[in-house]
Design an enzyme around this catalytic site. Structure first.
Site, PDB file in Angstrom:
ATOM      1  N   HIS A 129      -3.194 -15.683   1.310  1.00 57.70           N
ATOM      2  CA  HIS A 129      -3.021 -14.406   0.602  1.00 57.70           C
ATOM      3  C   HIS A 129      -2.850 -14.662  -0.894  1.00 57.70           C
ATOM      4  CE1 HIS A 129      -2.894 -12.027   4.185  1.00 57.70           C
ATOM      5  NE2 HIS A 129      -1.656 -12.295   4.538  1.00 57.70           N
ATOM      6  N   ARG A 135      -1.632  -2.773  15.415  1.00 59.07           N
ATOM      7  CA  ARG A 135      -1.024  -1.453  15.439  1.00 59.07           C
ATOM      8  C   ARG A 135      -2.074  -0.422  15.841  1.00 59.07           C
ATOM      9  NH1 ARG A 135       0.264   2.924  11.896  1.00 59.07           N
ATOM     10  NH2 ARG A 135      -1.249   2.121  10.406  1.00 59.07           N
ATOM     11  N   SER A 171      -0.244   0.296   6.412  1.00 57.33           N
ATOM     12  CA  SER A 171      -0.208  -0.831   7.338  1.00 57.33           C
ATOM     13  C   SER A 171       0.929  -1.782   6.972  1.00 57.33           C
ATOM     14  CB  SER A 171      -1.558  -1.565   7.302  1.00 57.33           C
ATOM     15  OG  SER A 171      -1.586  -2.588   8.254  1.00 57.33           O
TER      16      SER A 171
END
Length: 332
Positions: free
Chosen positions: A156, A315, A186
């Site tokens: 990241h 999710r 999110s």
């Protein structure tokens, strides 16, 4: 299917020392030998209130980190040695990393495993493709780090802060980005599932305000995207740039393009036999979410400290879910 923030070391109080291996009488790891030096350096960086009371955000070269991941980033900059054969999956947090890890793993290993023996059926994608600022620093004992045959890594870290060896080696990378509104939702819902003692998560409105100001993990978000976009424009041979929403709408051509870019293009025969579709189906949100390993409170067992269950990474995976959370004014 959202991306991940590394599921082990985020976030901790600023002065916490994270051990990078099980507590046994072994030699300190390379990271542990250098950790104090990183902590002393980080203490001099600007600190700001985080999304939890005990998880402050720390600014480094215009990007916000939490303490452990910044320590891991500094270690990766110094010690991660990318090779020309390596492939890096790059993203900001919560933009499709989990899906992209699964796809790249399936592409590279498709001739090694059949439909019933693929490790993706028994292990979360994050176990199979390690973060250079997480597993590489904190958990060097895990098999995927020890295995020199592994060529897949992820990060990241913003493009401007990547280890110099990444540029020098000429290794290829793919970057995925996503609508900022869905990225924010999110991220906020992901933090709600964190197994943490760092105090309550701030409200959606407060988090939203901070996200818009760029004060979020690996933020500012659009700076992160633009950093990789510029690098892609300058060197399209080295970086593939993908958008989550476009891929979700029609994954097949993008998976073929990704495989080609990685040097693992599908043959005409494979395409005729439906191998591309098989890879897409295996890595689909619905398939991965329904696997036993990614259900309920199951956690990965190869590292000693886990802050999210595997199911937290699955999710909804929907485009436009922000409509259920943000007012029109917030969206604007």
């Amino acid at each position: 299917m959202s991306s991940s923030i590394p599921l082990s070391v985020f976030p901790m109080e600023s002065n916490t020392t994270v051990s990078s291996h099980h507590k046994t009488k072994t030699e300190p790891t390379e990271f542990e030998k250098n950790q104090k030096r990183y902590q002393d350096l980080i203490a001099t960086f600007p600190h700001a209130k985080g999304w939890r009371p005990k998880g402050p955000l720390i600014e480094y070269s215009g990007c916000w980190f939490v303490q452990p991941l910044l320590e891991g980033c500094l270690y990766a900059q110094e010690f991660f040695q990318a090779r020309s054969i390596d492939f890096l999956i790059c993203s900001s947090a919560k933009t499709g990393t989990t899906w992209l890890k699964a796809l790249t793993f399936a592409i590279v290993n498709r001739s090694r495993f059949d439909d019933s023996s693929n490790p993706l059926l028994k292990r979360n994608p994050h176990e199979l493709v390690p973060f250079i600022e997480n597993e590489f620093a904190f958990f060097p004992h895990v098999d995927v780090i020890k295995n020199k045959g592994n060529t897949l890594f992820s990060t990241h870290i913003p493009h401007g802060l990547l280890p110099k060896s990444v540029t020098k080696s000429g290794c290829k990378m793919v970057y995925i980005w996503r609508d900022p509104k869905d990225t924010f939702i999110s991220m906020w819902t992901f933090f709600q599932k964190q197994r943490s003692d760092f105090g309550p998560l701030i409200t959606l409105e407060e988090s939203f305000d901070m996200f818009c100001r760029g004060v979020s993990v690996y933020g500012p978000y659009l700076d992160h995207v633009l950093g990789y976009w510029k690098a892609y424009q300058e060197n399209p041979e080295q970086i593939l740039f993908l958008k989550y929403e476009t891929m979700r709408a029609n994954p097949l051509p993008y998976v073929k393009r990704l495989a080609q870019f990685m040097g693992y293009g599908f043959t005409a025969e494979e395409e005729k036999e439906g191998v591309v579709e098989k890879a897409v189906n295996l890595c689909s949100f619905e398939t991965l979410k329904s696997l036993e390993v990614n259900e309920g409170e199951k956690i990965r067992e190869d590292i000693p400290l886990v802050l999210w269950s595997n199911s937290a990474y699955f999710r909804k995976g929907k485009v436009g879910d922000w409509h259920n959370y943000l007012t029109p004014e917030m969206a604007a």
